[in-house]
Design an enzyme around this catalytic site. Sequence first.
Site, short mmCIF file in Angstrom:
data_model
loop_
_atom_site.label_atom_id
_atom_site.label_comp_id
_atom_site.label_asym_id
_atom_site.label_seq_id
_atom_site.Cartn_x
_atom_site.Cartn_y
_atom_site.Cartn_z
N LYS A 112 0.82 -1.22 0.00
CA LYS A 112 0.00 0.00 0.00
C LYS A 112 0.85 1.26 0.00
O LYS A 112 0.51 2.24 -0.65
CB LYS A 112 -0.94 0.02 1.21
N LYS A 195 -5.51 -10.89 -6.28
CA LYS A 195 -6.72 -11.17 -5.51
C LYS A 195 -7.82 -10.18 -5.86
O LYS A 195 -7.54 -9.03 -6.23
CB LYS A 195 -6.41 -11.13 -4.00
N LYS A 198 -11.27 -4.26 -3.89
CA LYS A 198 -12.04 -3.07 -4.27
C LYS A 198 -11.22 -2.16 -5.17
O LYS A 198 -11.77 -1.34 -5.89
CB LYS A 198 -12.51 -2.33 -3.03
#
Length: 332
Positions: A112, A195, A198
């Site tokens: 991230k 994966k 969102k």
Amino acid sequence: HPRVLSGMQPSADSLHLGNYLGALTNWVESQNDFDNFFFIPDMHAITVPQDPESLRERTRVTAAQFIAGGIDPERATLFVQSHVPEHAQLAWIMICLTGMGEAERMTQFKDKSAKGGAESSSVGLLAYPMLMAADILLYQPHLIPVGDDQRQHVELARNLAQRFNHRYGETFIVPQGFYPKTGARIYDLQNPTVKMSKSAESPNGLISILEEPKKTAKKIRSAVTDNGTDVRFDQQEKPGVSNLLSIFSAVTGRSIPELEEAYVGKMYGHLKVDVADAVVERLSPIRERALELLDDKAELDRILAIGAQKAREVAAPVLADVYEKVGFLPAS
Ligand code: TYM
């Protein structure tokens, strides 16, 4: 009863199929045999920027999907993280127990922070797994049902529990992660080696619980597969087909070998249509029920207020014990 705890972030307008198959279905099943705590980690959501009004609304929408998906607020304790201040309080203690290098090694943090540029990511993003450890340890649970991507965070929570117990005396139960046999990792339909998430690159890779069933079916029918013809589970050579088989298996309860057997000599198109039907059949009632629940926001808020009260009754004495053990002077 042994205790189960888990949480799901309110960071999108809907949960996705990975959240549902990787976690929520297991939560629903564990309700019969365990004492359950399920919550919405809104404090985790703000580790990346959020629009305040959407965050509030998404928190309700997430709660509605928990209930529509089968969580019974009469049996499970269903609550919002920020309603229980003990989470933030214990998180600070977890932060002080964690090494800098240990925090920086978390793969989710590395991913991230790399995306947004390390300089622009918040300290909250680094502290995120310690807040998660606090979420868990406050309730003395035995099992944490989560998808595969949370493994490292659950391991950290276990390490921190052991470290605290070692330093200050037996306090926390050291919990175990619980990962489903099928569905622990659902992949993006357009890009089946990453994966489902969102933040999908293409909206067609992501199945949202609250989207129109027609859309869901269309996305599954146009899922990326490969040039071959046989329906076989092979993560390396056939990630797309394998993902469809995992989804099919998780949704219907039929095993992968059984499904492979059933599709011998059949084409990918055939498999896709059947997976689409099975997923739509499973998700449609949940979608409808969630939309109904969202018509009465006052009732949802009331359910969450009761949950927060029940949660605090468990969390407050655990935090008080921790405060005592670390040497904080009692306030009165
Ligand atoms: P979150 O909100 O990203 O995801 C919620 C749950 O969904 C699972 N999941 C998946 N499972 C299978 N395939 C996928 N593609 C997929 N994507 C997501 C996740 O593994 C998770 O179980 N940090 C947590 C929330 C959290 C938490 C906690 C969980 C905060 N405190 C304490 C357990 C205990 C998270 O961000 O999950």
